[in-house]
Scaffold this active site. Structure first.
Site, PDB file in Angstrom:
ATOM      1  N   TRP A 133       0.862  -1.188   0.000  1.00 33.17           N
ATOM      2  CA  TRP A 133       0.000   0.000   0.000  1.00 33.17           C
ATOM      3  C   TRP A 133       0.893   1.231   0.000  1.00 33.17           C
ATOM      4  CZ3 TRP A 133      -2.101   2.712   4.838  1.00 33.17           C
ATOM      5  CH2 TRP A 133      -3.006   3.731   4.462  1.00 33.17           C
ATOM      6  N   ASP A 214      -0.416  -5.645   9.582  1.00 32.78           N
ATOM      7  CA  ASP A 214      -1.412  -4.649   9.189  1.00 32.78           C
ATOM      8  C   ASP A 214      -2.662  -5.428   8.771  1.00 32.78           C
ATOM      9  OD1 ASP A 214      -1.617  -2.053   6.582  1.00 32.78           O
ATOM     10  OD2 ASP A 214      -2.954  -2.654   8.194  1.00 32.78           O
ATOM     11  N   LYS A 250     -13.173  -0.906   6.409  1.00 28.42           N
ATOM     12  CA  LYS A 250     -13.792  -1.705   5.356  1.00 28.42           C
ATOM     13  C   LYS A 250     -14.769  -2.723   5.895  1.00 28.42           C
ATOM     14  CE  LYS A 250      -9.897   0.183   3.864  1.00 28.42           C
ATOM     15  NZ  LYS A 250     -10.072   0.976   2.774  1.00 28.42           N
TER      16      LYS A 250
HETATM   17  C1  CBA Z   1      -3.223  -2.334   3.661  1.00 32.20           C
HETATM   18  C2  CBA Z   1      -3.913  -1.130   4.209  1.00 32.20           C
HETATM   19  N1  CBA Z   1      -3.618  -0.727   5.472  1.00 32.20           N
HETATM   20  C3  CBA Z   1      -4.220   0.341   6.029  1.00 32.20           C
HETATM   21  C4  CBA Z   1      -5.173   1.066   5.319  1.00 32.20           C
HETATM   22  C5  CBA Z   1      -5.751   2.251   6.058  1.00 32.20           C
HETATM   23  O1  CBA Z   1      -7.061   2.452   5.946  1.00 32.20           O
HETATM   24  P1  CBA Z   1      -7.813   3.352   7.032  1.00 32.20           P
HETATM   25  O2  CBA Z   1      -6.825   4.350   7.574  1.00 32.20           O
HETATM   26  O3  CBA Z   1      -8.931   3.985   6.281  1.00 32.20           O
HETATM   27  O4  CBA Z   1      -8.266   2.413   8.107  1.00 32.20           O
HETATM   28  C6  CBA Z   1      -5.517   0.704   3.990  1.00 32.20           C
HETATM   29  C7  CBA Z   1      -6.555   1.481   3.169  1.00 32.20           C
HETATM   30  N2  CBA Z   1      -6.208   1.636   1.796  1.00 32.20           N
HETATM   31  C8  CBA Z   1      -7.262   1.973   0.812  1.00 32.20           C
HETATM   32  O5  CBA Z   1      -8.327   1.082   0.976  1.00 32.20           O
HETATM   33  C9  CBA Z   1      -6.744   1.866  -0.586  1.00 32.20           C
HETATM   34  O6  CBA Z   1      -5.617   1.365  -0.734  1.00 32.20           O
HETATM   35  O7  CBA Z   1      -7.480   2.248  -1.500  1.00 32.20           O
HETATM   36  C10 CBA Z   1      -7.770   3.378   0.987  1.00 32.20           C
HETATM   37  O8  CBA Z   1      -8.608   3.401   2.069  1.00 32.20           O
HETATM   38  C11 CBA Z   1      -6.673   4.359   1.116  1.00 32.20           C
HETATM   39  O9  CBA Z   1      -6.715   5.165   2.063  1.00 32.20           O
HETATM   40  O10 CBA Z   1      -5.789   4.315   0.278  1.00 32.20           O
HETATM   41  C12 CBA Z   1      -4.883  -0.420   3.443  1.00 32.20           C
HETATM   42  O11 CBA Z   1      -5.191  -0.838   2.193  1.00 32.20           O
END
Ligand code: CBA
Length: 402
Positions: A133, A214, A250
């Site tokens: 990511w 994670d 999610k």
């Molecule tokens: C592997 C991973 N870890 C942590 C997070 C953090 O998510 P949050 O802070 O919202 O709990 C995401 C979200 N990544 C995405 O789904 C994505 O890759 O599209 C998107 O929400 C993002 O923020 O980029 C993720 O994909």
């Protein structure tokens, strides 16, 4: 001269910038396959029924708006820990799991990186999968950690390069921090098998590496929260003192509520108390204490047997819809457009994303010619696909890849 005269224009975020570009597009056929946010088959964001019921209960309870403690709403962190580590987790039973509510998964990752930078007793090196990511990299670097990548994705098979991964884990200096996606790897959708996780655990133990999990998609990968927590729980069972960044963005659809946790498996209760005190010292000058609404939603859902049961059903429904879209997309490509390329990875991969294998040039042309938006690395957020647009997407992918 303005104070900010020297501030340069920064680049748009590789993921969230795609949604910005999508919003500007006026075509009725446009598709947003960028950000990892679930949409139902009507293409609409989905607020879970179990979440709505929890909010009604919260309103009826006339809850106050008092500050939570620095480490958050206790009924939330307790329930979140049990969901991740299991109801029978020895670390929880022996009261040696330090846990703090976080600003969703991102906040948990940052809190973890700051804690490691402050207290990890070895060189502050972290290695992340290649690819990973995108936000993992600035999160770790901005917290002061030295970051390298380990082999993960195999372009030939669109699968896991397990030998390359094990070799890199073995080569890394002893006591390296290894970032591991617990399930539903982002962006590749490729997860190790149970046997491969056991091989990974063995090398990490041999090299005395430290595991940073994670888990942003528990339940969202297979539809089963227990199954998706396999790697985390196996590592803890095998004696790894892991840390975990957990997100409810999610699997409970709480994206904008920013609900997550950061936890640390400690040796005993006294160590947990010391670690907890240092987590508070990191959090207090960062944002003092976390938002309470989302935490109370999760707590209300997880602490009510019938709401938890309803929620588990909804997570499975979301996961199943994505799996259905995988099969329909592959089927259209193979049977309607007779694509000569192999597309089995669309159904082999798991979780929110499909690493399509499309090149940056193909991503640009599917955007310009077909109004289909995805990240430049060819990652498709599967939830942007519905029964109404899956055939159109197959036609677009076929035409830009043939
Ligand atoms: C592997 C991973 N870890 C942590 C997070 C953090 O998510 P949050 O802070 O919202 O709990 C995401 C979200 N990544 C995405 O789904 C994505 O890759 O599209 C998107 O929400 C993002 O923020 O980029 C993720 O994909």
């Amino acid at each position: 001269l303005s104070t900010w005269n020297s501030v340069p224009q920064g680049p748009p975020d590789a993921i969230l910038g795609v949604s910005e570009a999508f919003k500007k597009n006026t075509s009725p056929k446009k598709m947003n396959l960028g950000v990892g946010a679930y949409r139902d088959d009507a293409g609409k964001p989905y607020v879970l029924t179990s979440v709505k019921k929890a909010e009604r209960i919260m309103i009826d309870n006339n809850m106050d708006k008092e500050y939570a403690g620095i480490t958050g709403v206790p009924s939330f962190t307790k329930a979140a820990a049990a969901l991740a580590y299991g109801d029978d987790s020895p670390a929880i039973k022996e009261n040696r799991l330090a846990i703090a509510q976080s600003i969703s998964g991102t906040g948990a990752l940052r809190m973890g990186a700051e804690f490691i930078n402050a207290w990890f007793p070895h060189a502050k090196n972290v290695i992340v999968p290649n690819p990973t990511w995108g936000n993992h990299i600035p999160i770790m670097k901005n917290a002061g950690l030295a970051l390298e990548k380990y082999t993960y994705f195999d372009k030939q098979t669109n699968g896991l390069n397990i030998d390359g991964m094990l070799e890199d884990l073995h080569k890394a200096p002893k006591n390296t921090v290894v970032l591991l996606h617990a399930c539903a790897h982002n962006p590749t959708g490729v997860d190790p098998t149970k046997e491969q996780w056991d091989q990974i655990s063995k090398v990490i133990k041999e090299r005395e590496h430290f595991s940073f999990f994670d888990m942003a998609y528990q339940g969202f990968a297979s539809g089963d929260c227990t199954r998706d927590a396999y790697a985390l729980r196996k590592f803890v069972d095998e004696g790894h003192q892991v840390v975990l960044a957990q997100s409810f963005a999610k699997n409970m659809g709480l994206y904008g509520e920013r609900v997550g946790s950061f936890s640390i498996v400690c040796a005993d209760e006294q160590e947990k108390a010391r670690v907890d005190s240092q987590l508070k010292i990191i959090i207090r000058p960062m944002y003092s204490n976390p938002p309470i609404h989302g935490a109370h939603i999760v707590s209300t859902v997880l602490n009510s047997p019938e709401l938890k049961k309803e929620w588990l059903g909804e997570v499975k429904t979301m996961a199943d819809r994505i799996i259905t879209m995988r099969h329909q997309l592959r089927n259209h490509l193979e049977n309607d457009f007779n694509s000569k390329k192999s597309w089995n990875h669309i159904t082999d991969q798991i979780g929110m994303f499909c690493f399509s294998g499309m090149t940056p040039e193909q991503v640009t042309s599917i955007k310009n010619d077909w109004h289909v938006y995805l990240t430049q690395d060819g990652r498709i957020s599967m939830a942007g696909i519905s029964s109404a647009n899956v055939k159109y997407l197959a036609e677009a992918i076929h035409n830009v890849t043939k």
